[in-house]
Design a protein around this motif. Structure first.
Motif: not given
Length: 228
Positions: A43-66
């Protein structure tokens, strides 16, 4: 995140799963939604960095999304009203507002909305017959035919024998709406059961404004690259 917000407890419930199933949300988009719920306050504004999301994905998935998959996941969340896009800085850095499941679940159709979500009908594809009124149109018959042909070229067919609110909008906005439609993913188009109704709502709520003009032009460039 470029901003830190107070954490709130936002458990993932069966309602979230039902919403994902009803709107055919992809696994990558679902994962991004869960990540956003953990990273920011609803409900409030935030500024996510989708690169951070991809780094998190890579950490557990073994590779990032394209990159296209990350962008497609984000765009689907915008389309399904899970998040409201406020501003686009780059392809991966955005300003958004994350919606609550209570805001989303009553509206079962996955569509774009502009400004206030309360302003748009629960089913934006359903356009009442009494709303089909072109009395205020300033287009000539020839111009109307050109617009209908432009719509048909994009796969949206209006009955030329019926009045429609389409002609109450400026030609430039109609072009914007058609360009936006052409940018939708094939699976998104398949969920549009009434393309003429969708186009009228696109014009009414200015769907293209949700992604920002810079991102919109980038999408156009990707589907129709300029020839050298």
């Amino acid at each position: 995140m470029t901003q830190k917000h107070a954490r709130t407890i936002n458990p993932w419930t069966h309602k979230h799963d039902e919403f994902c199933l009803e709107n055919q949300i992809t696994p990558s988009a679902k994962l991004m939604w869960q990540w956003l719920l953990r990273e920011g306050k609803i409900g409030t504004e935030l500024e996510p960095d989708l690169k951070e999301f991809n780094k998190w994905v890579c950490k557990y998935r073994g590779k990032p999304y394209c990159r296209p998959q990350v962008k497609a996941a984000f765009n689907q969340l915008v389309e399904c009203r899970v998040i409201q896009l406020v501003k686009t800085f780059t392809w991966h850095l955005v300003r958004i507002v994350t919606r609550t499941i209570a805001d989303l679940f009553p509206k079962k159709n996955c569509r774009h909305q502009h400004k206030s979500y309360a302003e748009q009908p629960s089913n934006p594809e359903i356009i009442k017959e009494e709303e089909y009124n072109s009395n205020n149109s300033s287009y000539t018959d020839s111009e109307k035919q050109e617009i209908l042909l432009e719509c048909a070229t994009n796969g949206i067919f209006f009955n030329p024998k019926q009045d429609t609110d389409l002609f109450n909008y400026p030609r430039g906005e109609i072009t914007h709406a058609l360009d936006y439609y052409s940018c939708l993913l094939p699976r998104s188009k398949k969920r549009i059961l009434n393309p003429p109704g969708w186009l009228l709502n696109c014009l009414k709520f200015e769907y293209w404004e949700q992604i920002g003009m810079s991102e919109f032009l980038l999408m156009l460039k990707e589907i129709a690259p300029v020839k050298g």
